[in-house]
Design an enzyme around this catalytic site. Structure first.
Site, PDB file in Angstrom:
ATOM      1  N   HIS A  46      14.322   1.518 -14.247  1.00  0.00           N
ATOM      2  CA  HIS A  46      14.771   0.349 -13.476  1.00  0.00           C
ATOM      3  C   HIS A  46      15.236  -0.807 -14.348  1.00  0.00           C
ATOM      4  O   HIS A  46      15.400  -1.917 -13.838  1.00  0.00           O
ATOM      5  CB  HIS A  46      13.623  -0.168 -12.593  1.00  0.00           C
ATOM      6  N   GLU A 150       3.987   8.717  -6.439  1.00  0.00           N
ATOM      7  CA  GLU A 150       4.347   7.411  -5.887  1.00  0.00           C
ATOM      8  C   GLU A 150       5.049   7.494  -4.540  1.00  0.00           C
ATOM      9  O   GLU A 150       5.677   6.524  -4.119  1.00  0.00           O
ATOM     10  CB  GLU A 150       5.168   6.601  -6.901  1.00  0.00           C
ATOM     11  N   ASP A 176       6.044   1.760  -5.248  1.00  0.00           N
ATOM     12  CA  ASP A 176       6.736   2.791  -4.468  1.00  0.00           C
ATOM     13  C   ASP A 176       5.790   3.449  -3.475  1.00  0.00           C
ATOM     14  O   ASP A 176       6.200   3.810  -2.370  1.00  0.00           O
ATOM     15  CB  ASP A 176       7.345   3.851  -5.403  1.00  0.00           C
TER      16      ASP A 176
HETATM   17  C1  3PY Z   1       5.782   1.644  -8.984  1.00  0.00           C
HETATM   18  O1  3PY Z   1       4.858   0.841  -8.778  1.00  0.00           O
HETATM   19  O2  3PY Z   1       6.468   2.171  -8.087  1.00  0.00           O
HETATM   20  C2  3PY Z   1       6.094   2.032 -10.348  1.00  0.00           C
HETATM   21  O3  3PY Z   1       6.998   2.819 -10.549  1.00  0.00           O
HETATM   22  C3  3PY Z   1       5.280   1.421 -11.441  1.00  0.00           C
HETATM   23  O4  3PY Z   1       5.515   1.969 -12.674  1.00  0.00           O
HETATM   24 MG    MG Z   2       8.087   3.483  -8.910  1.00  0.00          MG
END
Ligand code: 3PY
Ligand code: MG
Length: 264
Positions: A46, A150, A176
């Site tokens: 990101h 995630e 996420d």
């Molecule tokens: C998230 O919190 O989605 C992440 O990818 C953290 O690294």
């Molecule tokens: Mg993430």
């Protein structure tokens, strides 16, 4: 060949701490490698970080005796091969939602017979302070494979994912994960579905001998998660830590801007 002390510690059930590097500048990596983290993850998912900056950052991090990891933008063989061949000691792979995703990540990160990584590159061996032949022989024992849990389908498939041989860490991306469960993105909450997902990950990691990991916002949360059994904790990012300190100063001086500048 140097030993990946983070992988060794995790295998012994010990704790390791790191952060994310999101500023596209190897000088930041050089300095962050001197403050005491066990590992640093160069962020390609990101942040506007290029493969060249990642290669230079990994060399400086490894040279300082810290473990350089890279988060790839997407779970593909191309991404994983390139960052390992430019000298990362491990990969953080986002959005691993199924057994097939996990198998693909391991296949890209490990040489045969454990995987299907192909031969090439110069910087990997240099960062481990060894000759290429030794690296090819021993890389499977040193490269850290971190899969990110995630999204809701990953929680439902934890046993299928974590039973794939070659996975070292299952790492929760809480932002996420909240988003996928229908909440606003955040690091922590008491939302029942999030709390249950974290508990299920910890239990699944125990069943499969995988180290549990999570991203947290600050030191207090890192302490809490460590006490809860997490072994691989990322605290914020270099940018988040910098902005947090700046805000602390301005708060004390009574002139802080209102509102969040960056999440992490
Ligand atoms: C998230 O919190 O989605 C992440 O990818 C953290 O690294
Ligand atoms: Mg993430």
């Amino acid at each position: 060949m140097k030993t990946n002390l983070v992988r060794a510690k995790l295998k012994r059930g010990e704790f390791t701490l790191g952060t994310w590097l999101t500023i596209p500048d190897p000088l930041t990596a050089r300095l962050m490698a001197r403050v005491g983290f066990d590992w640093l993850t160069v962020e390609l998912e990101h942040a506007p970080v290029t493969i060249e900056v990642a290669a230079q950052s990994c060399a400086l991090i490894a040279g300082a005796g810290v473990v350089p990891l890279v988060r790839v933008p997407w779970n593909t063989g191309e991404n994983i091969k390139r960052v390992l061949d430019t000298g990362a000691w491990g990969v953080v792979v986002p959005l691993v939602n199924s057994r097939a995703d996990a198998e693909a990540a391991v296949a890209a990160a490990r040489y045969a017979p454990a995987g299907a990584r192909t031969i090439g590159g110069q910087l990997h061996a240099a960062n481990f302070d060894t000759a290429p032949a030794t690296y090819y022989e021993r890389a499977n024992d040193e490269i850290l494979v971190v899969v990110m849990i995630e999204q809701a389908p990953a929680i439902a498939a934890l046993d299928e994912i974590l039973s794939v041989p070659g996975i070292d860490v299952a790492f929760i991306g809480p932002n996420d994960l909240h988003h996928s469960l229908g909440y606003r993105p955040m690091f922590e909450s008491q939302e029942p579905a999030f709390v249950a997902a974290v508990r299920r990950l910890l239990e699944a990691c125990k069943r499969h001998g995988v180290a549990p990991g999570i991203h947290v916002a600050d030191a207090a949360a890192a302490q809490r998660r460590r006490a809860g059994g997490f072994q691989f904790i990322a605290v914020a990012s270099e940018l988040g830590l910098m902005l947090g300190k700046a805000r602390e100063v301005l708060d004390l001086m009574g002139s802080a801007a209102t509102g969040e500048v960056a999440k992490y």
